[in-house]
Design a protein around this motif. Structure first.
Motif: not given
Length: 448
Positions: A386-408
């Motif tokens: 559910x991110x920038x590849x889902x076709x919806x503009x409400x979440x216009x970024x890569x969620x996995x990269x954002x979450x990965x960076x936050x946990x890291x």
């Protein structure tokens, strides 16, 4: 004042106030449905937890400022990770099978009625507390529950990192008949043994050489005016389907319509309708049943104040569908939305291939641990979809990269955060369940 600081009487009043906000109008319209819902919730602490997402998010809010603002910040949350598509009611029983748009049986998260946009940790906390409740019900020790939550957190972390660092799809495949193991594979095999004909036999009959809904079994015959309104809503629904959904125009031909009442813990009091359609051929065994159900206000949304999120959706039916399409790869091709009597409606197929994960026979600690790890991976895959590849503009970024960076940024405390929450809120839910049962059996829930 937080829930843990209230005495039993005060907490009871708080629970009643939250229920009034979440259920008040529906309860007033259909008290009998809520008596059934509350009886089911009274059966166990886990059943109570399943039916009270509204209380869960109220408590998260109360632990902050009580304004819905502070809970949007906290460990692992930033401008991006506090604004991702989330399931909203992620607990251990909201997983099961479905047949995707490519005709493949998948085991993954299901039931997206509460889906919204918010902090990714809310899903993880809600799931972790549910594992604490299941573990307690199965007489697992606190140490064993701690280990299960750590396993879930570790599997989630591992899968998110794999997806964020560009792992190929064949390295992180979905759970299918070819890749699943244990109880997940059992559920998929059970789903494969089901048939469309079996579903139709349970709901319909042949009259005058045509299939129609059978009387009884919860079906409600509609008067002419209601039938007309439902068919008009169906016409509006067709406009929301993806262009690739159906290849044969006759698939849209309506054969019959009946009313139903919501029967699940989360559907009490919500009117719904079943529509029988021609299917992809003239053969009677290929007919399709879809349902139209009034969509509900998600519990999460009462604690998210961002107007950009709220205004993104036309109504709750639209929100549910857009959220599910974002969170679930290759979703049901019949999934769409419409309006009826001014209320947003969710429309989807009554699937012959839906089998929920059954925790009843999952008792061996090693098997439980294996299942929990798989559910952690499934959760990560859902968040990543559910991110920038889902076709919806409400979440216009890569969620996995954002979450990965936050946990890291703080790997060490990620598991302990979920462990501490699981134990504390699991205990809170067990105490709340007893308070709720006492309120219910003593006639203290207004409107019943």
């Amino acid at each position: 004042m937080s829930a843990s600081q209230l005495n039993g009487e005060q907490r009871g009043e708080e629970i009643l106030a939250v229920f009034d906000t979440a259920f008040g109008e529906l309860l007033a319209a259909d008290p009998a449905a809520f008596r059934v819902k509350f009886r089911k919730m009274a059966a166990s602490a886990f059943a109570f937890y399943r039916g009270t997402a509204c209380l869960f998010y109220h408590d998260l809010d109360a632990e902050g400022t009580g304004t819905g603002e502070r809970i949007l910040s906290g460990p692992y949350l930033d401008e991006r990770t506090s604004r991702v598509w989330i399931h909203g009611d992620l607990h251990a029983e909201n997983f099961g099978t479905y047949m995707d748009a490519n005709g493949r049986l998948i085991f993954n998260v299901n039931d997206f009625d509460e889906a919204y946009v918010g902090p990714f940790t809310w899903d993880l906390k809600r799931f972790s507390a549910s594992i604490a409740l299941i573990g307690y019900a199965k007489a697992l020790s606190d140490e064993q529950i701690t280990e299960l939550v750590r396993i879930y957190a570790g599997a989630y972390r591992e899968r998110i990192h794999a997806l964020a660092t560009g792992a190929k799809s064949d390295e992180v495949p979905p759970f299918t008949l070819d890749t699943a193991q244990g109880p997940l594979l059992d559920a998929l095999r059970d789903a494969r043994s089901l048939t469309r004909f079996g579903l139709l036999e349970s709901m319909t009959e042949i009259r005058d050489f045509e299939r129609r809904f059978a009387s009884g079994g919860g079906a409600i015959e509609l008067d002419a005016a209601t039938r007309y309104k439902v068919l008009a809503a169906f016409d509006g629904y067709l406009e929301t389907l993806p262009e690739t959904s159906l290849a044969r125009p006759d698939s849209y031909r309506v054969k019959d319509v009946v009313g139903r009442r919501g029967i699940g813990i989360g559907s009490a009091g919500l009117p719904s309708y079943n529509i029988l359609l021609e299917g992809h051929s003239d053969a009677l065994e290929n007919d399709v049943v879809i349902y139209i159900k009034q969509a509900q206000t998600p519990a999460v949304s009462r604690h998210i104040t961002d107007p950009a999120i709220r205004d993104y959706f036309q109504h709750e039916g639209h929100r549910t569908v857009i959220s599910q399409r974002a969170l679930q790869a290759h979703a049901d091709p019949w999934l769409g939305w419409t309006e009826l009597d001014g209320a947003g409606q969710l429309v989807a197929e009554v699937s012959p291939y839906a089998v929920d994960l059954d925790w009843g026979d999952i008792d061996d600690p090693e098997e439980i641990a294996s299942v929990v790890a798989d559910l952690g991976r499934a959760t990560a895959t859902m968040h990543a979809a559910a991110d920038d590849t889902s076709g919806e503009s409400l979440v216009p970024f890569s969620t996995e990269r954002a979450i990965d960076a936050a946990i890291a940024a703080d790997e060490e405390d990620f598991g302990p955060l979920l462990v501490d929450f699981a134990h504390s809120y699991g205990a809170r839910a067990r105490a709340d369940h007893q308070i709720f049962v006492d309120l219910f059996r003593n006639g203290r829930i207004p409107g019943l």
